[in-house]
Design a protein around this motif. Structure first.
Motif, short mmCIF file in Angstrom:
data_model
loop_
_atom_site.label_atom_id
_atom_site.label_comp_id
_atom_site.label_asym_id
_atom_site.label_seq_id
_atom_site.Cartn_x
_atom_site.Cartn_y
_atom_site.Cartn_z
N TYR A 36 52.09 131.05 21.12
CA TYR A 36 52.27 132.44 21.55
C TYR A 36 50.92 132.88 22.10
CZ TYR A 36 53.56 137.39 21.00
OH TYR A 36 53.85 138.72 21.19
N ASP A 37 50.75 132.83 23.40
CA ASP A 37 49.45 133.11 24.01
C ASP A 37 49.10 134.58 23.87
OD1 ASP A 37 47.10 133.01 25.35
OD2 ASP A 37 47.97 132.67 27.32
N THR A 38 48.15 134.85 23.00
CA THR A 38 47.72 136.23 22.78
C THR A 38 46.39 136.51 23.45
OG1 THR A 38 46.61 135.65 20.72
CG2 THR A 38 48.91 136.34 20.56
N ALA A 108 55.89 145.15 12.21
CA ALA A 108 56.82 144.27 12.92
C ALA A 108 56.11 143.41 13.96
CB ALA A 108 57.92 145.10 13.59
N TYR A 109 55.25 144.02 14.78
CA TYR A 109 54.59 143.25 15.82
C TYR A 109 53.52 142.33 15.24
CZ TYR A 109 57.08 145.28 19.69
OH TYR A 109 58.06 145.60 20.57
N ARG A 110 52.86 142.74 14.21
CA ARG A 110 51.87 141.87 13.56
C ARG A 110 52.56 140.67 12.94
NH1 ARG A 110 49.62 141.57 8.33
NH2 ARG A 110 47.57 140.64 8.37
N ALA A 111 53.69 140.91 12.27
CA ALA A 111 54.43 139.81 11.64
C ALA A 111 54.99 138.84 12.68
CB ALA A 111 55.56 140.37 10.78
N GLU A 112 55.53 139.38 13.78
CA GLU A 112 56.06 138.51 14.84
C GLU A 112 54.96 137.65 15.43
OE1 GLU A 112 58.44 136.66 17.62
OE2 GLU A 112 59.01 137.76 15.82
N CYS A 113 53.84 138.23 15.69
CA CYS A 113 52.70 137.48 16.23
C CYS A 113 52.26 136.39 15.25
CB CYS A 113 51.54 138.45 16.51
SG CYS A 113 50.00 137.63 16.97
N SER A 114 52.12 136.74 13.99
CA SER A 114 51.69 135.77 12.98
C SER A 114 52.68 134.61 12.85
CB SER A 114 51.53 136.46 11.62
OG SER A 114 50.50 137.41 11.67
N ALA A 115 53.96 134.91 12.96
CA ALA A 115 54.98 133.87 12.85
C ALA A 115 54.92 132.91 14.03
CB ALA A 115 56.36 134.51 12.77
N GLN A 116 54.42 133.36 15.16
CA GLN A 116 54.35 132.53 16.37
C GLN A 116 53.06 131.72 16.47
OE1 GLN A 116 56.88 132.19 18.49
NE2 GLN A 116 58.09 133.58 17.29
N GLN A 117 52.11 131.99 15.61
CA GLN A 117 50.80 131.29 15.69
C GLN A 117 50.87 129.89 15.13
OE1 GLN A 117 47.85 132.58 17.12
NE2 GLN A 117 49.31 134.03 17.90
#
Length: 117
Positions: A36-38, A108-117
């Motif tokens: 997930y390119d952040t 929600a957005y922090r959790a989604e990002c963390s799940a994609q890392q």
């Protein structure tokens, strides 16, 4: 989960300097490669940005205004970050997210990002 400083991160004229500073700091950090390119944004940054968008929305900012803010504050060479921010703004202005609070947007957005890392 309480969002600390979310009011300071809302995309308002008063916080434009804060966002410019944030991007200047992020430029100095190395970009990480992930599924997930952040770019240079951390998952906390993404959550705080989402909370700020919801706060701006609650204060009457339109989707167009928030998208224009991104174009003003995010350097053009930060493509990944600009894309993430535009996607978040577009998502949060859909009916599905109409009742989302800043705290819940952050989580929600922090959790989604963390799940994609």
């Amino acid at each position: 989960m309480k969002v600390v400083g979310a009011k300071m991160l809302a995309l308002t004229r008063g916080s434009l300097r804060l966002w410019v500073f944030l991007f200047a700091v992020l430029i100095m950090l190395p970009a990480t490669a992930s599924a997930y390119d952040t770019g240079a944004m951390s998952c906390d940054d993404i959550g705080q940005f989402a909370a700020g968008v919801v706060e701006g929305k609650e204060k009457g900012k339109t989707q167009r205004e928030q998208l224009a803010d991104i174009e003003r504050i995010a350097p053009p060479f930060h493509r990944a970050e600009r894309k993430i921010m535009r996607d978040i703004v577009r998502q949060l202005y859909t009916a599905r997210y109409a009742t989302l609070t800043p705290d819940r947007a952050f989580a929600a957005y922090r959790a989604e990002c963390s799940a994609q890392q």
